[in-house]
Design a protein around this motif. Structure first.
Motif, short mmCIF file in Angstrom:
data_model
loop_
_atom_site.label_atom_id
_atom_site.label_comp_id
_atom_site.label_asym_id
_atom_site.label_seq_id
_atom_site.Cartn_x
_atom_site.Cartn_y
_atom_site.Cartn_z
N PRO A 89 0.93 -1.17 0.00
CA PRO A 89 -0.03 0.13 -0.10
C PRO A 89 0.87 1.22 -0.14
O PRO A 89 0.61 2.28 -0.38
CB PRO A 89 -0.90 0.09 1.40
CG PRO A 89 -0.19 -0.98 2.08
CD PRO A 89 0.73 -1.86 1.38
N LEU A 119 -8.08 1.27 -2.39
CA LEU A 119 -6.68 0.61 -2.37
C LEU A 119 -6.80 -0.66 -2.16
O LEU A 119 -6.74 -1.21 -1.08
CB LEU A 119 -5.75 1.42 -1.26
CG LEU A 119 -5.10 2.69 -1.72
CD1 LEU A 119 -5.77 3.47 -2.47
CD2 LEU A 119 -4.64 3.38 -0.40
N SER A 122 -4.57 -5.71 0.02
CA SER A 122 -4.61 -6.74 0.45
C SER A 122 -5.58 -7.61 0.02
O SER A 122 -6.22 -7.32 -1.04
CB SER A 122 -5.06 -6.44 2.00
OG SER A 122 -6.11 -5.88 1.95
N ARG A 124 -8.09 -8.61 1.67
CA ARG A 124 -9.45 -8.21 2.13
C ARG A 124 -9.75 -6.89 1.24
O ARG A 124 -10.88 -6.52 1.00
CB ARG A 124 -8.90 -7.48 3.51
CG ARG A 124 -10.08 -6.33 4.19
CD ARG A 124 -10.74 -7.01 5.05
NE ARG A 124 -11.80 -6.00 5.73
CZ ARG A 124 -13.10 -6.20 5.71
NH1 ARG A 124 -13.56 -7.39 5.11
NH2 ARG A 124 -13.66 -5.30 6.24
N GLY A 125 -8.68 -6.17 0.75
CA GLY A 125 -9.00 -5.01 -0.13
C GLY A 125 -9.77 -5.37 -1.50
O GLY A 125 -10.75 -4.75 -1.91
N ARG A 128 -13.19 -6.24 -0.61
CA ARG A 128 -14.06 -5.19 -0.40
C ARG A 128 -14.35 -4.76 -1.90
O ARG A 128 -15.74 -4.24 -2.10
CB ARG A 128 -13.29 -4.22 0.47
CG ARG A 128 -13.57 -4.40 1.75
CD ARG A 128 -12.67 -3.47 2.78
NE ARG A 128 -12.61 -2.17 2.12
CZ ARG A 128 -13.05 -1.14 2.63
NH1 ARG A 128 -13.91 -1.52 3.68
NH2 ARG A 128 -12.96 0.18 2.25
N ASN A 131 -16.71 -6.98 -3.72
CA ASN A 131 -18.21 -6.67 -3.22
C ASN A 131 -18.75 -5.62 -3.60
O ASN A 131 -20.14 -5.69 -3.89
CB ASN A 131 -17.92 -6.77 -1.59
CG ASN A 131 -18.48 -7.90 -1.05
OD1 ASN A 131 -18.84 -9.06 -1.59
ND2 ASN A 131 -18.90 -7.90 0.01
N LEU A 132 -18.22 -4.50 -3.49
CA LEU A 132 -18.62 -3.18 -3.86
C LEU A 132 -19.28 -3.25 -5.27
O LEU A 132 -20.13 -2.67 -5.57
CB LEU A 132 -17.59 -2.26 -3.86
CG LEU A 132 -17.98 -0.78 -4.30
CD1 LEU A 132 -18.77 -0.42 -2.93
CD2 LEU A 132 -16.74 0.17 -4.55
#
Lengths: 347, 347
Positions: A89, A119, A122, A124-125, A128, A131-132
């Motif tokens: 990041p 950003l 990861s 996780r990023g 997200r 998903n978005l």
DNA sequence: GCTGAGACTGGAAGCGCTTCCAGAATGTCG
DNA sequence: CGACATTCTGGAAGCGCTTCCAGTCTCAGC
């Protein structure tokens, strides 16, 4: 960590008066909600009288349509995302991205689209982000794939919203992208070195497992062939200063007589410059160096770097424009933005 | 501008299968929509059997709740905005902002809030931002006021969503803010210079019409008094390199015998360094220099700059955390983040 | 005066979700 | 076994907007 108690003196939010709704506006104007909606959306079939009444009510009540409700009804959020994908990041701190964002913002400012920044470094990023997209959180996506084979490119393909690429993912031709002319730029750089009379021109490439790494190397090779020269040493770097330095060292070991270097990024060129200077060679007298990017450091190296300029801001702007067009139902063509040589002192 | 026709070969979006809705999930699971909703939101009063059935249906259908619909029902968009306000959009390219964004993103990544970025430079930008707030487009705002009296601070006060400030606007105490310890940092810098035995310490300040400009100057004065010294020349810069150079020139004219300079930003320090060197003085032998910020250029000046380090990333992170807390109904206290001296070679 | 083509209007049905509520089902206890 | 407290449940009413549609109104043209 010091803690101070907020006083909230002058800056406390004022009375959180509920925003008026369309119904209330309609009632006040003495018309139906549909009529009011038509006025707001400048739809046809609205009499002068109705329009005036509604507009007065709107003004008097300070009405503003609720974004979310509108989004639900129209299935358009009015938001587009810019996703940057990289494991580190910290790498986002590169001025490169700031330029992209400035360009994108400039283009969006003329519309009423807003910019969501992801950003997605990861896992996780990435989660997200996908998903978005699937939850219909945004109307479109601008994606900057930085790896050779970014997993995001796949995840995003089935997202159901338009995606515009900035730069191209490796070995894949997205439907919509805007990219700098990497091949052309590299050719320009190499031609320039050849034009200077240099004949033993080495190359420091980026990762060959990325499109830009490969493209810039291709440009170098093409120019060498056209100039009737043969590549005089090639070392693969990783677009970082340290990588450039390492590549330069190995180049000096294998081809101590080189008289020019084309580096596929300014950072690598900066590393190379350091190594060359330390080896007792003078730049550009003994070895001429040309970089690529012209964002950030090129002016600040010693000596200042002759390099290939690409307008990152323009890239961002064009990405946004293209996305807007796609969302609007058009079928824009992808773009390749020109590059140009900027002469400084290293060549 | 070259144009190439996108082929869309492998990357065309696959069948845009409509996402299933909650109703469909409920039907498939053989329960009511409310029951399904409860399962999704992990609400109490759901039997084991119901939960299982719904979860199976969700998995089988690949259901994901529609963000917009949920936002409308809950009155929560799940989006927070970061607004940067400055007349010159180009200034956003300062690595400072990238750091803020990295910090903010890191904090948001743990939640399911997304980040909307507003470059509210122009009047149009400000208009878009206030509109966004009033139309309930976001759940909260992080604001970085860069002017002394940014008009945004006023516009935003009555927006009806929580606002967290990064840095403080001039002469106003927001309810929620996080700021670096500017006074303490400046004091640290000045103490250090005094501790070095320097007695004729000048200051190059930022605009005194900004909170940070004023605070850093205050720190300098306080430290001078405590050290039993009297300020030896003060010149107001504007946080830019050119401004720092100009200030340094005027300082040299009025106090040619100064033996140290505290500059309220690294950029100004860089400018000062240049002027000092050109005037034939050596740094740090003749004149010691300490800057402030330690982001970007401090390591690259000649000589490398001793400076006050502030963690911009931490600032971003804390802003986001604070906003999350406020949105969650808590009443967090504002924060002042510590700074520390980084010794390099200029002092 | 009658007709039909428009221009206008408001009612109503969405968009996809949450949440309140009354009632049904289940369990507990004396 | 009945009374009562709990746990579950689905219906229905929103959230605030757009949009379809079936009417009403106006007016030129005959």
């Amino acid at each position: 960590m010091l803690r101070t108690k907020g006083t909230g003196s002058q800056m406390t939010a004022s009375t959180p008066r509920r925003q008026p709704t369309l119904d209330e506006v309609a009632e006040r104007a003495g018309v139906s909600r549909s009529a009011a909606s038509r006025v707001i959306n400048k739809a046809p079939h609205v009499s002068r009288a109705t329009r005036d009444a509604v507009e007065r009510a709107i003004k008097e009540m300070g009405y503003l349509p609720n974004r979310t409700a509108r989004a639900l009804a129209t299935r358009q959020t009015g938001i587009v995302a810019l996703a940057v994908s990289h494991d580190d990041p910290q790498l986002f701190a590169d001025p490169f991205f700031a330029q992209v964002i400035v360009g994108v913002s400039a283009a969006l400012e003329e519309t009423d689209l807003h910019l969501l920044l992801c950003l997605a470094s990861s896992g996780r990023g990435r989660f997200r982000l996908t998903n978005l997209l699937r939850t219909r959180g945004v109307d479109g996506l601008m994606l900057m794939p930085l790896h050779g084979d970014d997993p995001l490119t796949r995840l995003v393909a089935q997202a159901g919203v338009p995606v515009v690429y900035g730069g191209r993912p490796w070995h894949v031709q997205p439907q919509w992208y805007v990219d700098s002319d990497n091949v052309g730029g590299a050719r320009l750089a190499t031609e320039y070195l050849a034009g200077l009379g240099r004949t033993r021109i080495a190359a420091i490439t980026g990762q060959m497992s990325t499109d830009v790494g490969e493209a810039r190397y291709r440009g170098y090779r093409e120019a060498m062939i056209i100039a009737g020269l043969t590549p005089h040493g090639t070392a693969e770097g990783d677009f970082t200063e340290a990588g450039g330095a390492a590549a330069m060292r190995s180049l000096l070991a294998s081809h101590p007589d080189l008289d020019a270097v084309f580096a596929a990024s300014d950072k690598m060129a900066a590393g190379a410059l350091r190594v060359l200077t330390n080896s007792g060679r003078s730049v550009p007298a003994d070895v001429a160096v040309v970089g690529f990017d012209d964002v950030g450091i090129a002016e600040h190296t010693a000596p200042p770097l002759t390099t290939i300029h690409q307008s990152i801001q323009a890239l961002g702007k064009e990405m946004a424009r293209m996305l807007i067009a796609v969302i609007g139902g058009e079928e824009p063509t992808s773009l390749i933005l020109p590059t140009r040589l900027v002469r400084r002192e290293s060549a």
